[in-house]
Write a protein that holds these residues in place. Structure first.
Motif, PDB file in Angstrom:
ATOM      1  N   UNK A   1      -7.215 -13.879   9.367  1.00 46.80           N
ATOM      2  CA  UNK A   1      -7.309 -12.456   9.071  1.00 46.80           C
ATOM      3  C   UNK A   1      -5.901 -11.891   8.985  1.00 46.80           C
ATOM      4  N   UNK A   2      -5.697 -10.970   8.071  1.00 46.02           N
ATOM      5  CA  UNK A   2      -4.379 -10.363   7.882  1.00 46.02           C
ATOM      6  C   UNK A   2      -4.559  -8.890   7.543  1.00 46.02           C
ATOM      7  N   UNK A   3      -3.618  -8.084   8.016  1.00 44.17           N
ATOM      8  CA  UNK A   3      -3.685  -6.654   7.714  1.00 44.17           C
ATOM      9  C   UNK A   3      -2.269  -6.148   7.483  1.00 44.17           C
ATOM     10  N   UNK A   4      -2.164  -5.180   6.613  1.00 45.87           N
ATOM     11  CA  UNK A   4      -0.849  -4.623   6.321  1.00 45.87           C
ATOM     12  C   UNK A   4      -0.569  -3.460   7.249  1.00 45.87           C
ATOM     13  N   UNK A   5       0.690  -3.347   7.680  1.00 42.52           N
ATOM     14  CA  UNK A   5       1.106  -2.156   8.419  1.00 42.52           C
ATOM     15  C   UNK A   5       0.996  -0.948   7.489  1.00 42.52           C
ATOM     16  N   UNK A   6       0.798   0.231   8.034  1.00 41.24           N
ATOM     17  CA  UNK A   6       0.618   1.410   7.179  1.00 41.24           C
ATOM     18  C   UNK A   6       1.750   1.626   6.176  1.00 41.24           C
ATOM     19  N   UNK A   7       2.974   1.225   6.534  1.00 42.73           N
ATOM     20  CA  UNK A   7       4.079   1.426   5.582  1.00 42.73           C
ATOM     21  C   UNK A   7       4.165   0.293   4.555  1.00 42.73           C
ATOM     22  N   UNK A   8       3.333  -0.691   4.688  1.00 39.81           N
ATOM     23  CA  UNK A   8       3.262  -1.762   3.701  1.00 39.81           C
ATOM     24  C   UNK A   8       4.374  -2.788   3.786  1.00 39.81           C
TER      25      UNK A   8
END
Lengths: 393, 416
Positions: B243-250
């Motif tokens: 699973x991977x997710x981007x930080x809000x600032x990308x």
């Protein structure tokens, strides 16, 4: 938007189905059905194209193995390609267990044939490219040891010739006297002879006047080179008399599909003088007897087309791969003594690399009956299949 | 610790898994009731209605793809990690995956039944659901014979990157041209995610956790010199991404692999020509019997999501360390239901790298340790997709924000 469940028919679970005895022996240990889909006779092992644990494998999109050959020391040479074509060496016996890159040959190409020539030099030809070439490499000395310590090096291959301008080379083989290389170009099907010592190429003829020919050839016990032209029609070239002839014999296919058919791979039982092969259209296996001219259909091992790899064991059994590009390959065995053609299952390896093998091209057998197979996929591995021992011959 | 409320798929009591949950372009939560353990099972897309605080069952994927549950073929039984929102089109893309046998059948092997016209899975279907008008825009089979394990949307070029199963090839599907390009085998083990950087290059992993990057300009799958971190006693095999997710600032991506003793990692794609990867340490417990090849249902991290507070949240599995072999119901049974597993929501501070236990997921008489995916809705509440018994469902953690989260502070996750 909402689903209406009022009329929904729900599928039943096994213990809810009519007439199913969940205690049936057929349902106990259901994993056996999964296991039997994979190789269940003999053992297959995959080795990455590197020194496992010491080096990284060859770049994945340059690792589509297409050709293999063994020299007199049982050292294996492999041809692979994709973004770049490579000549590799594999040392498996003794304290080795290493595959490494001998030479990068050319960009955007693969290696259709690797051959041992005079003085044990290695010759390779390239295909799937704008222009195929013939290369030569010096024999690789045996490594002393790959457990305690080692030293490997490689030198560039020598580009000898472009046998057919503007075309890749679909197939090639060494003459028995090691003086010549006979080859077949990819597009026009030009059959040619390359004189090794004079470095000269002589075009002999076009093998098929409608360009529907096999991308492979084989040398029989009778010093004739065989291939197929349109409709899977056998042709031969007699090395001694230099006669080329298209025979009145076709390799078998499913009825009516001969137009799509060509030989995908050949293998020769030199002791019994039988040429085995498999067709591209339907994967029908055949045995051809050059002495009598008899062609016998042996059947299909699986539902798939194509037989991209085939070889004959020292005990005369035939081991091959069934399946074309985009399929899931199966290993099969033909036993000429029992007249039995068997699907042995899908290649899987859990020793060394833990991988499945879906697509293959090229196979050779060593003197111990171990079959080397080339995985023709991105990140391809060298596979070794150890056939089951037969006790009923 | 915070409380989590469980919403079971009670309208589909025989659903057995939930493999996907994602935030749609409308900032609502979409999830799926999967049915992979019985012949003829099909996947139903479900949405959380925040105003009524309940689930809405939207449509059946088999029906939408014209591949009915009783076709005689392996069914459209799940959506795996394959939701991807398109903000510009207001579309939620979703693709199906295989494993359930055909209606009336007991077994299915995607390997052995490969290309069997009567029995084989027809292929992964891609559905474009218009979230603005609540209707199916179109649907089509895009990957014949194979399931879609995971996908990502390049919304700038209208491309879908996807990984097929069982053959584990990397594909690029052009939404406008309806063409599929095969970029070859990734390895033996399906990576469970594809993620994107700000240039919309796609990333995934090989069997040893090596980062692979697909550049749509170069049209090549490159092998980078970056590897997913592991513990010293491991050799890297099976370090495919989970699973991977981007930080809000990308700028940074956080992820975990699908292996025992998974390590949390931070990937910064633009840090140099290859990017950089940082080991943030083991995400599950150190106490364990290392001589036991632990099952990934027990040792698991999933459900990664950034909350409205800028913190990273994920769910880790907790079990009595050292007793992994003790709890099997019977030999060979890979889902030991009697083991006292716990699902703990962890809050990770990206600035300090500190982790703290934030909430516990629990359902009476059920296990709740395994979360597939997570998302945040427009209210800033966190949702987690649950796998563990029938029916599965979703968990919601109310974060207590009074105002809706503005879209500019709420970038979407373009991959499943």
């Amino acid at each position: 938007m909402k689903l209406d469940f009022s009329k929904k028919v729900w599928p039943k679970n096994i213990d809810e189905m009519d007439g199913i005895n969940v205690q049936s022996r057929h349902l106990q240990d259901k994993n056996k059905y999964r296991h039997e889909g994979f190789v269940h006779e003999g053992l297959s092992v995959a080795i990455p194209l590197c020194f496992p644990g010491q080096s990284v494998p060859l770049a994945a999109d340059e690792s589509y193995i297409q050709s293999l050959c063994l020299d007199h020391r049982e050292v294996l040479y492999l041809g692979c390609g994709g973004k770049r074509a490579h000549l590799l060496v594999g040392m498996i016996q003794g304290p080795t267990g290493i595959i490494y890159d001998l030479a990068t040959l050319q960009e955007n190409a693969n290696v259709s044939a690797v051959m041992i020539g005079p003085d044990q030099q290695i010759f390779a030809v390239t295909n799937h490219c704008e222009e195929g070439a013939l290369y030569r490499h010096i024999p690789e000395p045996l490594l002393y040891d790959c457990i305690q310590e080692w030293l490997t090096a490689s030198v560039p291959a020598e580009k000898l010739s472009v046998p057919v301008k503007g075309e890749g080379i679909a197939a090639a083989l060494m003459s028995p006297d090691h003086q010549s290389i006979y080859g077949l170009s990819e597009k026009s099907g030009t059959f040619f002879r390359y004189d090794i010592h004079r470095n000269k190429t002589h075009s002999i003829r076009i093998v098929c006047d409608i360009r529907r020919f096999s991308k492979t050839m084989v040398l029989g016990s009778d010093q004739k080179i065989y291939g197929t032209s349109a409709n899977g029609t056998l042709w031969y070239f007699d090395i001694k008399s230099e006669e080329f002839r298209e025979m009145d014999i076709r390799i078998p296919s499913v009825a009516g599909r001969q137009f799509h058919n060509a030989v995908d791979s050949f293998a020769v039982d030199y002791k019994a003088n039988i040429i085995y092969g498999g067709g591209t259209a339907d994967g029908v296996l055949f045995a051809f007897y050059p002495e009598t001219g008899q062609m016998k259909s042996l059947g299909k091992a699986t539902a798939f087309a194509g037989v991209p790899a085939l070889c004959v064991l020292p005990d005369s059994r035939v081991i091959g791969i069934s399946g074309a590009n985009g399929d899931i390959a199966h290993i099969f065995e033909y036993d000429p003594f029992n007249h039995e053609l068997k699907d042995l299952g899908m290649p899987v390896s859990t020793l060394c690399a833990r991988v499945y093998g879906y697509e293959f091209r090229g196979g050779v057998c060593n003197k111990n009956g171990h079959v080397y197979l080339g995985q023709h996929e991105r990140g391809g591995h060298l596979w070794i299949y150890f056939p089951a021992v037969r006790t009923n011959h | 610790m915070k409380e989590a409320k469980f919403y079971p798929f009670d309208k589909i009591p025989i659903a057995d898994t939930n493999w996907s949950l994602s935030t749609g372009p409308d900032r609502r939560i979409y999830t799926v009731a999967c049915m992979e353990l019985r012949g003829g099972g099909t996947a139903t897309v479900v949405r959380y209605n925040s105003q009524e605080d309940q689930l809405e069952y939207l449509f059946d994927m088999g029906d939408v793809l014209n591949d009915r549950f009783d076709s005689g073929r392996a069914t459209q039984c799940k959506i795996h990690y394959s939701f991807a929102p398109s903000e510009k089109e207001h579309i939620m893309y979703m693709a199906t995956h295989l494993s359930a046998p055909a209606f009336g059948d007991i077994l299915y092997s995607p390997w052995a039944d490969w290309k069997d016209e009567r029995k084989a899975f027809k292929g992964a279907g891609l559905v474009a659901f218009d979230t603005k008008h609540d209707e199916i825009r179109w649907s089509r089979i895009i990957l014949p014979w194979e399931g879609c394990r995971c996908l990502a949307l390049n919304d700038e070029r209208d491309l879908i990157y996807l990984i097929g199963y069982p053959r584990n090839h990397f594909y690029v599907y052009d939404l406008k041209k309806d063409t599929l390009t095969d970029y070859g085998l990734l390895g033996a083990i399906n990576p469970q995610a594809i993620w994107l950087d700000q240039k919309r290059r796609a990333y995934t992993t090989d069997d040893y956790g090596r980062i692979l990057r697909f550049d749509p300009d170069k049209k090549r799958l490159e092998e980078l010199d970056l590897y997913i971190p592991r513990s010293p006693y491991q050799n890297g095999w099976h370090s495919v991404v989970y699973d991977v997710v981007s930080a809000p600032d990308g700028e940074a991506i956080y992820g975990v692999p699908w292996r025992g003793q998974p390590h949390l990692f931070r990937h910064i794609p633009e840090d140099g020509p290859q990017g950089s990867l940082e080991d943030l340490g083991p995400a599950t417990q150190m106490e364990r019997d290392r001589q036991h090849a632990i099952g990934f249902f027990i040792d698991h991290v999933g459900g990664m999501v950034f909350g409205p507070d800028g913190m990273l949240y994920y769910v880790k599995s907790v079990w009595p360390g050292g007793e992994e072999m003790k709890w099997s119901q019977k030999p060979g049974w890979y889902l030991p239901l009697q083991i006292p597993l716990k699902g703990i929501v962890v809050r990770f501070n990206p600035k300090t790298n500190e982790k703290e236990d934030f909430a516990e997921l629990s359902v009476p008489n059920r296990i709740a340790n395994y979360v597939s995916r997570a998302g945040m809705d427009q209210n800033g509440d966190l949702f987690f997709g649950h796998v563990g018994g029938r029916p599965p469902g979703i968990f919601k953690i109310s974060m207590g924000y009074e105002k809706k989260i503005e879209s500019k502070n709420f970038p979407l996750r373009f991959w499943g």
